[in-house]
Design an enzyme around this catalytic site. Structure first.
Site, PDB file in Angstrom:
ATOM      1  N   HIS A 142      65.273  39.901  71.193  1.00  0.00           N
ATOM      2  CA  HIS A 142      63.948  40.437  70.851  1.00  0.00           C
ATOM      3  C   HIS A 142      62.819  39.464  71.180  1.00  0.00           C
ATOM      4  O   HIS A 142      61.666  39.749  70.868  1.00  0.00           O
ATOM      5  CB  HIS A 142      63.896  40.802  69.356  1.00  0.00           C
ATOM      6  CG  HIS A 142      64.579  42.093  69.062  1.00  0.00           C
ATOM      7  ND1 HIS A 142      65.951  42.179  68.925  1.00  0.00           N
ATOM      8  CD2 HIS A 142      64.094  43.344  68.897  1.00  0.00           C
ATOM      9  CE1 HIS A 142      66.270  43.442  68.679  1.00  0.00           C
ATOM     10  NE2 HIS A 142      65.169  44.167  68.657  1.00  0.00           N
ATOM     11  N   TYR A 186      54.467  47.132  65.195  1.00  0.00           N
ATOM     12  CA  TYR A 186      55.915  47.283  65.015  1.00  0.00           C
ATOM     13  C   TYR A 186      56.509  45.916  64.716  1.00  0.00           C
ATOM     14  O   TYR A 186      56.359  44.979  65.493  1.00  0.00           O
ATOM     15  CB  TYR A 186      56.501  47.871  66.287  1.00  0.00           C
ATOM     16  CG  TYR A 186      57.928  48.355  66.222  1.00  0.00           C
ATOM     17  CD1 TYR A 186      58.735  48.194  65.106  1.00  0.00           C
ATOM     18  CD2 TYR A 186      58.485  48.989  67.319  1.00  0.00           C
ATOM     19  CE1 TYR A 186      60.027  48.653  65.080  1.00  0.00           C
ATOM     20  CE2 TYR A 186      59.779  49.459  67.314  1.00  0.00           C
ATOM     21  CZ  TYR A 186      60.546  49.288  66.192  1.00  0.00           C
ATOM     22  OH  TYR A 186      61.839  49.743  66.172  1.00  0.00           O
ATOM     23  N   TYR A 201      70.811  38.684  68.147  1.00  0.00           N
ATOM     24  CA  TYR A 201      69.877  39.787  67.909  1.00  0.00           C
ATOM     25  C   TYR A 201      68.435  39.282  68.060  1.00  0.00           C
ATOM     26  O   TYR A 201      67.626  39.903  68.739  1.00  0.00           O
ATOM     27  CB  TYR A 201      70.092  40.378  66.515  1.00  0.00           C
ATOM     28  CG  TYR A 201      69.178  41.537  66.213  1.00  0.00           C
ATOM     29  CD1 TYR A 201      69.562  42.838  66.486  1.00  0.00           C
ATOM     30  CD2 TYR A 201      67.913  41.322  65.669  1.00  0.00           C
ATOM     31  CE1 TYR A 201      68.712  43.904  66.226  1.00  0.00           C
ATOM     32  CE2 TYR A 201      67.054  42.375  65.409  1.00  0.00           C
ATOM     33  CZ  TYR A 201      67.458  43.665  65.685  1.00  0.00           C
ATOM     34  OH  TYR A 201      66.602  44.717  65.431  1.00  0.00           O
ATOM     35  N   TRP A 238      68.213  50.190  76.259  1.00  0.00           N
ATOM     36  CA  TRP A 238      68.082  49.174  75.206  1.00  0.00           C
ATOM     37  C   TRP A 238      69.162  49.353  74.147  1.00  0.00           C
ATOM     38  O   TRP A 238      69.778  48.392  73.700  1.00  0.00           O
ATOM     39  CB  TRP A 238      66.687  49.239  74.584  1.00  0.00           C
ATOM     40  CG  TRP A 238      66.480  48.240  73.490  1.00  0.00           C
ATOM     41  CD1 TRP A 238      66.519  48.469  72.140  1.00  0.00           C
ATOM     42  CD2 TRP A 238      66.222  46.842  73.640  1.00  0.00           C
ATOM     43  NE1 TRP A 238      66.291  47.310  71.445  1.00  0.00           N
ATOM     44  CE2 TRP A 238      66.106  46.288  72.350  1.00  0.00           C
ATOM     45  CE3 TRP A 238      66.068  46.013  74.743  1.00  0.00           C
ATOM     46  CZ2 TRP A 238      65.851  44.946  72.129  1.00  0.00           C
ATOM     47  CZ3 TRP A 238      65.804  44.667  74.515  1.00  0.00           C
ATOM     48  CH2 TRP A 238      65.703  44.154  73.224  1.00  0.00           C
ATOM     49  N   TRP A 239      69.374  50.604  73.731  1.00  0.00           N
ATOM     50  CA  TRP A 239      70.412  50.866  72.729  1.00  0.00           C
ATOM     51  C   TRP A 239      71.772  50.358  73.205  1.00  0.00           C
ATOM     52  O   TRP A 239      72.507  49.731  72.445  1.00  0.00           O
ATOM     53  CB  TRP A 239      70.504  52.350  72.434  1.00  0.00           C
ATOM     54  CG  TRP A 239      69.394  52.914  71.613  1.00  0.00           C
ATOM     55  CD1 TRP A 239      68.421  52.236  70.931  1.00  0.00           C
ATOM     56  CD2 TRP A 239      69.142  54.296  71.378  1.00  0.00           C
ATOM     57  NE1 TRP A 239      67.584  53.111  70.301  1.00  0.00           N
ATOM     58  CE2 TRP A 239      68.007  54.381  70.558  1.00  0.00           C
ATOM     59  CE3 TRP A 239      69.762  55.464  71.802  1.00  0.00           C
ATOM     60  CZ2 TRP A 239      67.487  55.598  70.133  1.00  0.00           C
ATOM     61  CZ3 TRP A 239      69.250  56.679  71.383  1.00  0.00           C
ATOM     62  CH2 TRP A 239      68.124  56.743  70.554  1.00  0.00           C
TER      63      TRP A 239
END
EC number: 5.1.3.32
Length: 104
Positions: free
Chosen positions: A22, A41, A18, A76-77
């Site tokens: 990113h 963000y 994960y 992306w999802w």
């Protein structure tokens, strides 16, 4: 600016993957976020519980919601779906958090 916070989670054993995905996010996804009024963000990981805490500042709720309809976000999802719990539309399972304190 509207402050938003939300919680998600990462699947067991997928924490490093994960994080890797990113660092950095796709440039085209970053462009979509910025074009839709997203600022400051951040996502934080609580390693013991695998909870992800997201914090974001947005200019407008409608523009924030519109991100989900972009091809970049939907791609992306799908890319992230194997490392975190996802809904049938591939969006991450998440819950909004209510602000209980703020200090400027």
């Amino acid at each position: 600016m509207i402050r938003k916070a939300f919680v998600m989670s990462v699947n067991a054993g997928c924490e490093a993957e994960y994080e890797r995905r990113h660092r950095p996010i796709w440039a085209e996804l970053a462009q979509v976020l910025k074009a839709h009024g997203v600022h400051n963000y951040s996502i934080f990981l609580h390693p013991q519980t695998r909870q992800l805490f997201g914090y974001v500042e947005i200019e407008d709720e409608a523009r924030w919601a519109a991100i989900a309809r972009t091809p970049e976000c939907q791609r992306w999802w799908k890319h992230m779906g194997d490392v975190m719990p996802s809904n049938p539309d591939f969006s991450p399972v998440s819950a909004d958090l209510r602000e209980v304190f703020h200090l400027d």
